[in-house]
Design a protein around this motif. Structure first.
Motif, PDB file in Angstrom:
ATOM      1  N   CYS A 108     -15.282 118.955  60.982  1.00 21.04           N
ATOM      2  CA  CYS A 108     -13.940 119.326  61.465  1.00 21.04           C
ATOM      3  C   CYS A 108     -13.906 120.682  62.169  1.00 21.04           C
ATOM      4  CB  CYS A 108     -12.919 119.288  60.327  1.00 21.04           C
ATOM      5  SG  CYS A 108     -13.190 120.484  59.004  1.00 21.04           S
ATOM      6  N   LEU A 125     -12.336 120.620  65.674  1.00 23.84           N
ATOM      7  CA  LEU A 125     -10.885 120.382  65.598  1.00 23.84           C
ATOM      8  C   LEU A 125     -10.161 121.670  65.224  1.00 23.84           C
ATOM      9  CD1 LEU A 125     -11.067 116.968  63.699  1.00 23.84           C
ATOM     10  CD2 LEU A 125     -10.382 117.294  66.097  1.00 23.84           C
ATOM     11  N   LEU A 140      -4.448 118.311  59.055  1.00 20.10           N
ATOM     12  CA  LEU A 140      -5.788 117.726  59.198  1.00 20.10           C
ATOM     13  C   LEU A 140      -6.198 117.118  57.862  1.00 20.10           C
ATOM     14  CD1 LEU A 140      -8.482 117.475  60.931  1.00 20.10           C
ATOM     15  CD2 LEU A 140      -9.158 119.624  59.865  1.00 20.10           C
ATOM     16  N   ASP A 150      -9.885 113.555  60.466  1.00 19.07           N
ATOM     17  CA  ASP A 150     -11.301 113.862  60.692  1.00 19.07           C
ATOM     18  C   ASP A 150     -12.084 112.629  60.222  1.00 19.07           C
ATOM     19  OD1 ASP A 150     -13.837 114.903  60.801  1.00 19.07           O
ATOM     20  OD2 ASP A 150     -13.572 116.306  59.127  1.00 19.07           O
ATOM     21  N   GLY A 188     -13.715 113.720  68.452  1.00 21.94           N
ATOM     22  CA  GLY A 188     -13.415 114.977  67.772  1.00 21.94           C
ATOM     23  C   GLY A 188     -14.416 116.092  68.006  1.00 21.94           C
ATOM     24  N   THR A 245     -15.502 111.702  64.458  1.00 25.38           N
ATOM     25  CA  THR A 245     -16.379 112.852  64.263  1.00 25.38           C
ATOM     26  C   THR A 245     -17.641 112.413  63.535  1.00 25.38           C
ATOM     27  OG1 THR A 245     -15.315 113.343  62.156  1.00 25.38           O
ATOM     28  CG2 THR A 245     -14.445 114.481  64.105  1.00 25.38           C
TER      29      THR A 245
END
Lengths: 278, 324
Positions: A40, A43, A148, A179, A214, A241
């Motif tokens: 993540c 992001l 998130l 994610d 992502g 991701t």
């Protein structure tokens, strides 16, 4: 924010620096969730350096954008990002998970500026974010809420209670970023309690659905623009991701959910994160 | 059986709760009611009519109810979460712990129809574990008012307190018990009757029963002190220790399991400072059989006669003042 967004190349540099510091921090602390954090990182970088209207000098400004990290076990990369963004002193990262440090293994809003809510148990962030977005609507204010979540944590039923409410209340000032790294702590999500068809679920719950890569800043920002321009309903951005992204031997490997690298592994990972891709 | 409460009007404290909420909402535009399809049972009909947009009904979804309330507070609102106590506390306990208490969000949790108020609906709807669950959570005030006036003041105090509060309310009829001019404060007990032979400590729906018990004991020449301990956390330790020092024995009574509630909380203070004989009255560690709240309280030894009988038994165990 669109016009002033930094270039993807610039953000990639920030992301590499954050991954490096995160790796160092976990190696030094001997604990952390490396795989979950690397998935993540891009992001978070896109949010903090290209989207969120937040000010480290006034972290509690009433009309700031809200960001909720629902996957609280990724606290480490949140702290590194907050340090990079000026909310906390980068030197403090050395105290991560040390006795008496405010940088707990899961974030505490009372102690760390920029943290909006305390997370750790999964399935808590989305309901809180729905409340934030509803508050902005009730107050007639234009700030936005971003949350998130991981993908495994969507197995928690509280998310689906919140999903219904967000659509019912028409919260178009709310965006959920998933994610979607396809792994949870012990195994692949698909082999544990499969979420598929994930996109269809969100559509069925009344959300505007958009999927993106992502790890591609242009694609992430295009998704953010979709969320901003959607009216009358919340937006769910499924960010595809890779767990452990950025280090060759942690990528897509479930074992790295919360493994700490050995000295050899650390050296190799550090070298990979230091090379500047051509 | 409790003595017939001749001449005493009984009140449903939900009315005082809802009226006070509306009074506060008139002057505080941030105040909102958040509920789980519980508009009627929380008596929020008038509130909804007056401010339809400030009544946030999330449907039957308690985890989201409490999580959203934390987010609403973060966004600058003052949410009063109104839900049946049993579902609010049991279903959303982790949200209460993490999103509200640990994160220190300014959320007021109002557990309606607590205790065995749902009577014949059975143990699924009884909330006789909520003191235990909520009072062990750090940073959470736990308050159970005894009558309409105390309810009014407790709602105002909760609104003024800058942090999480659990208000435990009932729907069972209760008489007025607090005196004119009473000023409620979170954490401060109210001595309703003085006496030096022993102390009866109760809260919520048990306070008037304790007062009636003291009346029965007085007929036998036993002078019982009666303390209304509305706040379960933080406890009024000074009042508890005054009771141990000056009366030497304590009977507690609560509409809650005998394990982990008001009596247990008081015993923790007593044993740590000034041990005296105690008798804890409550639901005796069972799922209650079918019956009304009043019938069940009587059955569990909490009629006025039952409380008085426990007091007499305890007096027999009380040590002479000189040996304490």
């Amino acid at each position: 924010m669109n016009s002033s967004r930094p270039s993807a190349q610039h953000l990639a540099g920030i992301a590499r620096r954050i991954r490096r510091r995160d790796l160092d921090m976990i190696y030094e602390a001997g604990a952390g969730h490396l795989g979950s954090e690397l998935s993540c990182t891009d992001l978070l970088v896109a949010l903090y350096f290209g989207e969120l209207q937040v000010d480290p000098d006034e972290p509690s400004a009433p009309t700031r954008d809200r960001f909720v990290l629902s996957k609280g076990h990724a606290a480490g990369v949140l702290y590194v990002t907050l340090a990079e963004a000026g909310f906390i002193d980068p030197a403090e990262l050395a105290t991560f998970m040390q006795p008496g440090s405010r940088l707990n293994g899961h974030p505490d809003r009372k102690l760390v500026p920029g943290v909006e809510t305390n997370t750790g148990p999964l399935g808590h962030g989305l309901p809180v974010a729905v409340g934030m977005a509803k508050a902005a609507k009730l107050r007639g204010e234009s700030w936005r809420t971003w949350v998130l979540t991981g993908d495994g944590e969507l197995q928690e039923g509280s998310n689906w209670e919140a999903a219904m409410a967000a659509a019912h209340f028409g919260l178009d000032n709310l965006a959920l970023v998933i994610d979607h790294n396809r792994f949870q702590q012990g195994a692949a999500v698909a082999d544990t309690n499969d979420l598929a068809p994930l996109a269809d679920k969100w559509r069925a719950f009344g959300w505007h659905l958009h999927e993106l890569d992502g790890h591609d800043f242009d694609a992430i920002f295009a998704g953010f623009d979709v969320a901003r321009s959607t009216r009358g309903r919340p937006t769910c951005l499924i960010a595809h991701t890779n767990k452990g992204e950025g280090i060759s031997f942690t990528r897509d490997r479930v074992a790295w959910h919360h493994r700490v690298p050995t000295a050899e592994e650390y050296a190799q990972a550090r070298a990979e994160l230091t090379e500047v891709p051509s | 059986m409790s003595p017939a409460p001749t001449g005493r009007a009984l009140h449903d404290c939900r009315d005082a709760f809802a009226e006070t909420l509306m009074e506060l909402a008139e002057t505080n535009p941030a105040l909102i009611a958040v509920c789980n399809d519980s508009v009627g049972s929380s008596k929020l009909g008038a509130f909804q009519q007056r401010w339809p947009e400030r009544l946030v009904n999330v449907g039957i979804a308690e985890q989201n109810l409490v999580g959203m309330a934390a987010g609403l507070a973060n966004g600058g609102m003052l949410p009063f979460v109104c839900a049946a106590a049993s579902f609010l506390t049991a279903r959303a306990l982790e949200q209460i712990k993490t999103d509200v208490a640990y994160a220190n969000t300014n959320v007021k949790l109002c557990g309606i129809s607590s205790g065995m108020a749902y009577g014949e609906l059975g143990p699924t709807h009884h909330s006789v574990e909520d003191f235990a669950w909520t009072r062990v959570i750090a940073n959470l005030r736990v308050v159970a008012p005894a009558d309409p006036e105390e309810t009014r003041q407790a709602v105002r105090a909760a609104a003024e307190h800058p942090g999480p509060v659990f208000l435990r309310l009932s729907r069972m009829g209760v008489p007025d018990v607090v005196p004119a001019g009473y000023a409620f404060a979170i954490g401060r007990a109210l001595r309703l009757r003085d006496g030096h032979d022993l102390t009866l400590i109760a809260n919520g729906t048990l306070v008037h029963r304790a007062l009636d018990a003291a009346e029965l004991l007085a007929r036998d020449g036993i002078e019982a002190r009666v303390v209304n301990m509305a706040t379960v956390r933080p406890l009024d330790e000074a009042e508890i220790l005054a009771a141990t020092r000056e009366t030497g024995a304590i009977v507690t009574a609560e509409e809650h399991q005998v394990h982990g509630g008001l009596g247990s909380a008081i015993a923790e203070v007593v044993v740590g400072h000034d041990p005296v004989p105690m008798k804890l009255l409550g639901v005796p560690g069972i799922f209650a059989p079918t019956g009304s709240a009043s019938w069940l309280l009587d059955r569990f030894g909490m009629s006025a006669e039952g409380i008085a009988a426990s007091a007499r038994e305890l007096l027999a165990r009380k040590r002479p003042a000189a040996t304490r």
